[in-house]
Enzyme design. Structure first.
Site, PDB file in Angstrom:
ATOM      1  N   HIS A 119      10.441  -2.805   4.278  1.00  0.00           N
ATOM      2  CA  HIS A 119      10.897  -4.054   3.657  1.00  0.00           C
ATOM      3  C   HIS A 119      11.299  -4.978   4.812  1.00  0.00           C
ATOM      4  O   HIS A 119      11.838  -4.498   5.817  1.00  0.00           O
ATOM      5  CB  HIS A 119      12.165  -3.869   2.827  1.00  0.00           C
ATOM      6  CG  HIS A 119      12.051  -2.994   1.635  1.00  0.00           C
ATOM      7  ND1 HIS A 119      12.169  -1.644   1.695  1.00  0.00           N
ATOM      8  CD2 HIS A 119      11.871  -3.294   0.323  1.00  0.00           C
ATOM      9  CE1 HIS A 119      12.060  -1.124   0.477  1.00  0.00           C
ATOM     10  NE2 HIS A 119      11.877  -2.112  -0.379  1.00  0.00           N
ATOM     11  N   GLU A 250       4.735  -2.102  -8.167  1.00  0.00           N
ATOM     12  CA  GLU A 250       5.236  -0.730  -8.329  1.00  0.00           C
ATOM     13  C   GLU A 250       6.094  -0.644  -9.589  1.00  0.00           C
ATOM     14  O   GLU A 250       7.190  -1.205  -9.641  1.00  0.00           O
ATOM     15  CB  GLU A 250       6.054  -0.353  -7.087  1.00  0.00           C
ATOM     16  CG  GLU A 250       6.583   1.065  -7.132  1.00  0.00           C
ATOM     17  CD  GLU A 250       7.288   1.455  -5.831  1.00  0.00           C
ATOM     18  OE1 GLU A 250       6.858   1.001  -4.746  1.00  0.00           O
ATOM     19  OE2 GLU A 250       8.268   2.207  -5.903  1.00  0.00           O
TER      20      GLU A 250
END
Ligand code: XLS
Ligand code: NI
Ligand code: NI
Length: 454
Positions: A119, A250
């Site tokens: 991330h 996701e």
């Protein structure tokens, strides 16, 4: 990676490219005859071995995630950090971030994984303004690029953390405030740029705060429309800058929102089809999210693949006997066999991979536990690959399934399958044929067949 100097040279304040952070551990070897307690070697994963026309490395496309493995501390809602990570100085400084990145690439390299994932906010500290944050990210990704080139480790995907900062408490792309949505959009713009810079082959959206806690203050219809338009802006910008990675969503049913919009694979696919996004997005399936949604481990992998939308896998497992996301390392060979069967049947996961979005237990505090966990999981998937290959080659289950549907291969069945039959025709058929002959589903036979290969 180039050579690592002894641990004694390690410094907490300077970044020295010669430091070695896992001094007792070298490149993990393949040792098929290793004994049961030798857990720092691969007993099944032999990266260059060709199976079914491809190397194991190519079939499995392993990846290590940055957030759990390098930002996890072992803290939980009831307790403080437990994990021993000697390179951390406890600060959110750029120097600490850079040192940690070097540690990570030493780890990836020694483990022998071809990919990593991150991330934006895992790798680089957030500044006081977007400008400062982006400058930090530029500096850190310069180093990441250097380390990628040095080690040959590549980026499977980048993603933006659109759920941790307080500004996102009511969502990012589904926030009721357009100002917050715009912040998330600006963040994703930069996330796409740095992922492109690092040669990422996918980009993931996990909508941590995209959901609701109460329907009383929520306009679901508008929030979903906004999320779709957010994704349309992403597609437009991706094309504009020439980023060719696959976009992935996701699914996850709960944690942190009470209700998540991306509940499971079926829900996400219906969103994609509703808004015409199905050609630009695929799914990144994490089986411990699937079990949280009340399905069996491989269910969403199968469902996404059946719709040609399985893009990548966060190859974790949960504890289905608990009600939350435990992000454990996948050690169950039956599960990995089921997943690899789908992956082989669809011809591979490329450009996706098997990303270990997993964390060691907070009681597994040693540095060696970081290796042992990943090695065990890689071996479990290597066994899954070997098992599934045999299972597919010998074809007992596929023959059984083919026979089970054989009434659709000719006559009325074939016309139903082609969409050319009518209710009247079916009625005529029943008038002439009467009651169907019932056939056993043979579930226990199938289960016994699978057990033969596992
Ligand atoms: C959380 C998700 C997350 C995504 C990336 O449960 O699995 O880690 O994979 O944002
Ligand atoms: Ni995940
Ligand atoms: Ni998860």
């Amino acid at each position: 990676m180039s050579s690592f100097a002894p641990a004694a040279k390690r410094s907490r304040t300077d970044v020295d490219s010669g430091d070695e952070f896992f001094p007792g551990i070298g490149s993990i070897p393949y040792k098929p005859d290793a004994g049961p307690t030798e857990t720092l070697v691969f007993k099944h994963y032999n990266a260059d071995e060709v199976i079914n026309g491809r190397t194991m490395r190519e079939w499995l496309r392993f990846s290590v995630c940055y957030w759990h493995t390098f930002r996890g501390t072992g803290a939980d809602p009831f307790g403080f950090p437990t994990l021993n990570r000697p390179w951390e100085d406890g600060s959110d400084s750029m120097a600490n971030a850079k040192r940690r990145l070097r540690v990570a690439f030493e780890f990836f390299h020694k483990l022998g994984v071809p990919y990593w994932t991150f991330h934006d906010r895992d790798i680089s500290p957030e500044g006081a303004t977007l400008e400062e944050t982006n400058r930090n990210l530029d500096e850190i990704t310069d180093l990441a690029l250097e380390l990628q080139n040095e080690t040959g480790v590549k980026l499977l995907w980048g993603t933006c953390n659109l759920f941790a900062h307080p500004r996102y408490m009511n969502g990012a792309s589904t926030n009721p405030d357009a100002h917050v949505l715009a912040y998330a959009a600006a963040q994703v713009k930069k996330g796409l740029e740095v992922t492109k810079k690092l040669g990422g082959v996918n980009f993931v959206f996990w909508g941590g705060r995209e959901g609701y806690h109460t329907l009383l203050n929520t306009d679901i219809g508008r929030e979903l429309d906004h999320m779709a338009n957010f994704f349309k802006m992403v597609i437009e910008y991706k094309n504009k800058i020439g980023f060719t990675g696959q976009l992935l969503i996701e699914p996850k049913p709960k944690e942190p929102s009470k209700h998540q919009y991306d509940y499971d694979a079926q829900t996400v696919m219906s969103f994609l089809f509703k808004y015409g996004l199905q050609n630009d997005f695929k799914l990144n399936i994490e089986p411990n999210h699937t079990t949280l949604a009340g399905h069996c481990h491989e269910h969403d992998i199968v469902v996404a693949s059946a719709n040609k939308l399985l893009g990548s896998v966060d190859s974790n497992t949960g504890s289905p006997d608990l009600g939350w996301d435990t992000d454990q390392f996948p050690m169950d060979v039956k599960n990995t066999t089921a997943i690899m069967k789908v992956v082989i049947d669809q011809g591979g996961l490329t450009p996706g991979g098997l990303n270990f979005d997993c964390k060691v237990r907070r009681e597994s505090i040693d540095l060696t536990d970081m290796f042992v966990s990943h090695i065990g999981a890689m071996d479990a998937f290597a066994r899954g690959l070997r098992n599934a290959t045999r299972m597919i080659d010998e074809g007992h289950l596929s023959t059984l399934v083919k026979e089970r549907y054989s009434s659709f291969d000719s006559g009325l069945g074939a016309r139903i399958e082609a969409g050319t039959a009518s209710l009247e025709e079916c009625e005529d058929f029943i008038h002439s044929k009467g009651e169907p002959t019932l056939l056993s589903g043979r579930q226990e036979h199938c289960e016994a067949v699978v057990n033969y290969y596992v």
